[in-house]
Design an enzyme around this catalytic site. Structure first.
Site, PDB file in Angstrom:
ATOM      1  N   HIS A  81      26.797   1.187 -10.282  1.00 17.27           N
ATOM      2  CA  HIS A  81      25.473   1.498 -10.851  1.00 17.27           C
ATOM      3  C   HIS A  81      26.050   3.036 -11.405  1.00 17.27           C
ATOM      4  O   HIS A  81      25.966   4.245 -10.352  1.00 17.27           O
ATOM      5  CB  HIS A  81      24.453   1.694 -10.071  1.00 17.27           C
ATOM      6  CG  HIS A  81      23.763   0.017  -9.822  1.00 17.27           C
ATOM      7  ND1 HIS A  81      23.569  -0.284  -8.685  1.00 17.27           N
ATOM      8  CD2 HIS A  81      23.703  -1.066 -10.490  1.00 17.27           C
ATOM      9  CE1 HIS A  81      23.187  -1.614  -8.557  1.00 17.27           C
ATOM     10  NE2 HIS A  81      23.313  -1.987  -9.726  1.00 17.27           N
ATOM     11  N   GLU A  84      24.292   6.258  -9.314  1.00 21.84           N
ATOM     12  CA  GLU A  84      24.319   6.280  -7.990  1.00 21.84           C
ATOM     13  C   GLU A  84      25.711   6.775  -7.591  1.00 21.84           C
ATOM     14  O   GLU A  84      26.786   6.423  -7.899  1.00 21.84           O
ATOM     15  CB  GLU A  84      24.472   5.067  -7.324  1.00 21.84           C
ATOM     16  CG  GLU A  84      22.956   4.232  -7.379  1.00 21.84           C
ATOM     17  CD  GLU A  84      22.839   2.718  -7.000  1.00 21.84           C
ATOM     18  OE1 GLU A  84      23.805   2.356  -6.353  1.00 21.84           O
ATOM     19  OE2 GLU A  84      21.889   2.166  -7.224  1.00 21.84           O
ATOM     20  N   HIS A 191      27.289   2.784  -2.803  1.00 24.65           N
ATOM     21  CA  HIS A 191      25.826   2.813  -3.658  1.00 24.65           C
ATOM     22  C   HIS A 191      25.065   3.917  -3.354  1.00 24.65           C
ATOM     23  O   HIS A 191      25.322   4.697  -2.186  1.00 24.65           O
ATOM     24  CB  HIS A 191      25.258   1.431  -3.704  1.00 24.65           C
ATOM     25  CG  HIS A 191      25.753   0.251  -4.374  1.00 24.65           C
ATOM     26  ND1 HIS A 191      25.511  -0.260  -5.587  1.00 24.65           N
ATOM     27  CD2 HIS A 191      27.149  -0.223  -3.985  1.00 24.65           C
ATOM     28  CE1 HIS A 191      26.120  -1.451  -5.870  1.00 24.65           C
ATOM     29  NE2 HIS A 191      27.383  -1.597  -5.046  1.00 24.65           N
ATOM     30  N   GLU A 282      25.425   1.837   1.285  1.00 22.96           N
ATOM     31  CA  GLU A 282      24.267   2.677   0.644  1.00 22.96           C
ATOM     32  C   GLU A 282      24.426   4.155   1.450  1.00 22.96           C
ATOM     33  O   GLU A 282      24.074   3.978   2.754  1.00 22.96           O
ATOM     34  CB  GLU A 282      22.835   2.203   0.539  1.00 22.96           C
ATOM     35  CG  GLU A 282      22.793   0.757   0.176  1.00 22.96           C
ATOM     36  CD  GLU A 282      22.588   0.920  -1.433  1.00 22.96           C
ATOM     37  OE1 GLU A 282      22.225   1.869  -1.856  1.00 22.96           O
ATOM     38  OE2 GLU A 282      22.606  -0.274  -1.811  1.00 22.96           O
TER      39      GLU A 282
END
Length: 442
Positions: A81, A84, A191, A282
């Site tokens: 992404h 990110e 991410h 994440e």
């Protein structure tokens, strides 16, 4: 030795600042590393983005240019992404750390000598460029998707639903080809938007509305172990409740579908078709945090990134060979009690890798049309050995030609399902007559 260590740290700090690096700066850095450390690095592109930007990968290892039998391949992918952005910079700093510590730090040296590490700092360089021209936002920016406005982490083949009509983006297609052409054993994608280690499945089989619920894989135990290995080596992830308005993640980990259900995700694709166990990491509550926070993120993730790489040496590895010692490609290698959607298969060198925790297991090796071999084994804790337990299997015949892969046709979901059903029927016909298919104990 102390002088060398200090020199490496100082050199590293001078070479790569804690700032966001645009596409040209990223490529320049990777080329410089490859030029300065040619014996342990190999720079290559797996394809191009919509805008024609190379999707760069730096391989690091004793044999960086090609796969070597017995040396597992592992990968990190960031910036899938575009908005990110923390993972992109963490991988650049990881590259620098690994190459400058090689020959200086015993741990890093052993890791690089026994592993081939592939690092892709940006899978979505077009999205990153869009993000950097906009005002930074912690939650969302237009650069999340690729230049064609596709979410790349919803664009992979999905085993739970027929998404063959999805238009594969060039970035996705490049990664699919990459995964299927290499022998990746372990992987993680980086991410932002929360602080947690997520593991498959991301999707779930359902005839109705897909509400969040635990979607368990046959390798759930090892996935939980791997996720905890990262979270507890991270400075704060294991706390489990880091971000405002976030869920409480016990031990800093979560099953993907239990968090929220998504289709076409990269980690499920890697696991089902690539026989590569992948986590989604994440790393930051804010997707696009200020540059001055990057050094803090590096300190939070540095140890965890390295410790995760070591986990590629868990379990067993080996080759499936005929009586003459020639490798058997596409032999099915299963662990009893772990019914993977597609059985793991050997590569062209007859190799297999299975990540497993210590315990007692039975290895089931099937060559369609030839027979099945069962091998019981006891696996001890080999985490610090930089090598999985080696277990080779020999079939007592020379009459083994090329064995078709059960995963042929993966780009068409229905074809893959049909092949799987046909292979299951054929295995029953070929293996069951004990006079023809003898179970051999090696």
């Amino acid at each position: 030795m102390t002088f060398l260590w200090l020199w490496a740290i100082i050199s590293s700090a001078v070479a790569l600042n804690f700032t966001y690096h645009n596409g040209r700066q990223l490529e320049t850095f990777l080329r410089a590393i490859n030029q300065d450390y040619p014996s342990i690095t190999h720079l290559y592109s797996i394809g191009k983005s919509v805008d024609g930007i190379d999707l760069w990968v730096l391989a690091i290892g004793k044999y960086p240019t090609k796969h070597a039998v017995g040396i597992p391949d592992i990968k990190y992918v960031a910036n899938i992404h575009g908005d990110e952005v923390v993972g992109r910079e963490m991988l650049l700093h990881l590259i620098e750390h690994l190459v400058t510590m090689y020959g200086v730090n015993d741990n890093i040296t052993a890791l690089i000598n026994s592993t081939r590490v592939h690092i892709m700092p940006s899978m979505n360089p077009d999205g990153f460029a869009i993000t950097r021209t906009a005002k930074p936002d912690c939650n969302y920016s237009k650069g999340r998707k690729n230049k064609n406005a596709y979410d790349l982490n919803r664009n992979f083949p999905d085993i739970f639903e027929n998404n063959t009509l999805a238009i594969r983006q060039p970035e996705t297609s490049a990664v699919i080809d990459w995964v299927m052409s290499e022998s990746f054993v372990l992987s993680a994608s980086l991410h932002g938007g929360d602080v947690v280690a997520s593991y498959p499945f991301d999707n779930i089989k359902s005839d109705g509305q897909k509400l969040p619920e635990y979607s368990k894989t046959p390798d759930d135990d090892i996935f939980i172990y791997l996720a905890k290995k990262y979270s507890y080596n991270h400075l704060i992830m294991y706390y489990g409740e880091i971000c405002v308005n976030s869920l409480e993640f016990q031990d800093g980990i979560t099953n993907g579908a239990q968090w929220y259900v998504l289709a076409g995700g990269m980690q499920d694709f890697n696991y089902v078709w690539g026989q590569c166990l992948e986590l989604t990491l994440e790393l930051s509550c804010c997707k696009n945090p200020p540059e001055h926070t990057l050094e803090e993120f590096w300190e939070e993730n540095r140890v965890a990134l390295i410790e995760f790489l070591k986990q590629v040496h868990l379990g067993i590895k080996g080759q499936i060979l005929n009586v003459d010692g020639n490798p058997i490609e596409n032999a099915q290698v299963q662990i009893q009690g772990r019914d993977n959607i597609y059985p793991f298969e050997t590569n062209k060198w007859g190799e297999y890798y299975r990540l497993l925790l210590p315990g007692s297991y039975t290895l089931i090796v099937t060559v369609p049309g030839v027979g099945t071999i069962l091998e019981d084994f006891e696996l001890s804790n080999n985490e610090t050995m930089f090598s999985a337990m080696k277990l080779n299997i020999h079939f007592s015949t020379t009459n083994i030609t090329y064995v078709p892969s059960i995963k042929d046709g993966i780009y068409t979901y229905q074809n893959a399902v049909n092949i799987a059903l046909l292979m299951q029927q054929n295995i029953i016909l070929l293996v069951c007559p004990m006079i023809i298919c003898t179970v051999l104990l090696h």
